[in-house]
Design a protein around this motif. Structure first.
Motif, PDB file in Angstrom:
ATOM      1  N   GLY A  27      15.346  -7.229  -5.747  1.00  0.00           N
ATOM      2  CA  GLY A  27      16.364  -6.253  -5.387  1.00  0.00           C
ATOM      3  C   GLY A  27      15.699  -4.930  -5.059  1.00  0.00           C
ATOM      4  O   GLY A  27      14.920  -4.403  -5.865  1.00  0.00           O
ATOM      5  N   VAL A  28      15.989  -4.378  -3.886  1.00  0.00           N
ATOM      6  CA  VAL A  28      15.273  -3.210  -3.366  1.00  0.00           C
ATOM      7  C   VAL A  28      16.260  -2.072  -3.105  1.00  0.00           C
ATOM      8  O   VAL A  28      17.055  -2.137  -2.158  1.00  0.00           O
ATOM      9  N   GLY A  29      16.218  -1.033  -3.931  1.00  0.00           N
ATOM     10  CA  GLY A  29      17.096   0.114  -3.760  1.00  0.00           C
ATOM     11  C   GLY A  29      16.338   1.310  -3.220  1.00  0.00           C
ATOM     12  O   GLY A  29      15.473   1.871  -3.907  1.00  0.00           O
ATOM     13  N   SER A  30      16.611   1.691  -1.985  1.00  0.00           N
ATOM     14  CA  SER A  30      15.963   2.862  -1.360  1.00  0.00           C
ATOM     15  C   SER A  30      14.445   2.747  -1.413  1.00  0.00           C
ATOM     16  O   SER A  30      13.748   3.650  -1.888  1.00  0.00           O
ATOM     17  N   GLY A  31      13.936   1.631  -0.924  1.00  0.00           N
ATOM     18  CA  GLY A  31      12.498   1.385  -0.983  1.00  0.00           C
ATOM     19  C   GLY A  31      11.848   1.256   0.383  1.00  0.00           C
ATOM     20  O   GLY A  31      12.409   1.684   1.402  1.00  0.00           O
ATOM     21  N   PHE A  32      10.653   0.659   0.378  1.00  0.00           N
ATOM     22  CA  PHE A  32       9.845   0.528   1.580  1.00  0.00           C
ATOM     23  C   PHE A  32       9.422  -0.932   1.776  1.00  0.00           C
ATOM     24  O   PHE A  32       9.280  -1.685   0.812  1.00  0.00           O
ATOM     25  N   GLN A  33       9.142  -1.299   3.029  1.00  0.00           N
ATOM     26  CA  GLN A  33       8.665  -2.638   3.322  1.00  0.00           C
ATOM     27  C   GLN A  33       7.225  -2.814   2.835  1.00  0.00           C
ATOM     28  O   GLN A  33       6.533  -1.845   2.504  1.00  0.00           O
ATOM     29  N   TYR A  34       6.777  -4.064   2.805  1.00  0.00           N
ATOM     30  CA  TYR A  34       5.433  -4.367   2.342  1.00  0.00           C
ATOM     31  C   TYR A  34       4.386  -3.704   3.237  1.00  0.00           C
ATOM     32  O   TYR A  34       4.432  -3.812   4.450  1.00  0.00           O
ATOM     33  N   LYS A  35       3.458  -3.000   2.610  1.00  0.00           N
ATOM     34  CA  LYS A  35       2.392  -2.268   3.285  1.00  0.00           C
ATOM     35  C   LYS A  35       2.945  -1.332   4.357  1.00  0.00           C
ATOM     36  O   LYS A  35       2.318  -1.138   5.409  1.00  0.00           O
ATOM     37  N   SER A  36       4.085  -0.727   4.045  1.00  0.00           N
ATOM     38  CA  SER A  36       4.622   0.289   4.946  1.00  0.00           C
ATOM     39  C   SER A  36       3.609   1.408   5.136  1.00  0.00           C
ATOM     40  O   SER A  36       3.478   1.978   6.213  1.00  0.00           O
TER      41      SER A  36
END
Length: 256
Positions: free
Chosen positions: A87-96
């Protein structure tokens, strides 16, 4: 902050870890077997293997907010054999970002191409690659992590999942399997949309909740500074906790 809760046979590791901001953006810390991801996955595995508890290893999940959400994505990608869904809340993609400077720049703009990052995420799964169902929450007025990053997480995890599991091919962000708009039934409740990208039998693999007009906050949390909540909570949004929990219950770890 890290909290472990036992809910029936489910385990939920919930984190918002501002002290990880600099380390999260370093490339070696976004790989299996090193840094904080290895520590957190090791803690989860220690709990799973403790015979004093009846732990269902197929139902260990990770959910996070902000920099905790960035770590959540890293854990889901690098330890898909440990965590069933994320679950991702206000996050970034992998290796953004792979440098601290990149991470700072993305506080005001987009990250790299999410389709390419999805391929990179799949490669990082290596021999452990499998479907990692993902639910994403993001406020459209987020002034700390711009909303574009929620879209990038959605797209990149859809691509990674499609490569790991041929039963999931619905990766076009603009044509979700379903998309509904609702309003939270509380005073001054936000309007939000809930989009879903499903597998070939109609089961949601990726979900994206856009909460219109919400800033950087855990959606559906307690009022700020009430009941121990910090300033990054907003009760006017749909409950990220409740909705993610139901999503997790529907998604035990696959490929066993």
């Amino acid at each position: 902050m890290g909290v472990t809760r036992r809910l029936r046979t489910s385990q939920l590791i919930q984190g918002s870890m501002p002290w990880l901001t600099r380390n999260n953006s370093l490339s070696p810390i976004q790989a299996r077997g090193s840094g904080e991801p290895a520590i957190i996955a090791g803690i989860a595995q220690t709990i799973q293997n403790n015979t004093a508890w009846n732990i269902d290893k197929k139902r260990t999940y990770v959910i996070g907010f902000s920099t905790g959400a960035a770590m959540t994505v890293i854990l889901g990608v690098t330890y898909p054999d440990v965590f069933a869904a994320i679950g991702v809340g206000s996050g970034f993609q992998y290796k953004s970002a792979t440098t601290f400077a990149n991470a700072l720049a993305q506080s005001a703009g987009p990250g790299p191409d999410p389709v390419q990052q999805g391929r990179i995420a799949y490669q990082a799964m290596s021999s452990y690659a499998r479907r990692v169902p993902t639910i994403v929450f993001h406020g459209t007025d987020d002034n700390i992590v711009p909303e574009i990053h929620g879209k990038e997480v959605t797209i990149s995890m859809a691509v990674a999942n499609s490569l790991a599991d041929p039963s999931f091919t619905d990766t076009d962000f603009n044509t979700p399997s379903s998309n509904v708009t609702m309003k939270v039934p509380v005073p001054d409740g936000y309007t939000y949309s809930a989009a879903s990208w499903n597998d070939i039998i109609g089961k949601p693999v990726i979900q994206f909740y856009q909460i219109y007009d919400m800033n950087h906050a855990w959606s559906g949390g307690a009022p700020p500074l009430v009941d121990g909540a910090d300033i990054f909570t907003d009760p006017r949004g749909p409950s990220f906790t409740d909705i993610a929990y139901r999503f997790f219950l529907d998604n035990p770890r696959s490929g066993e």
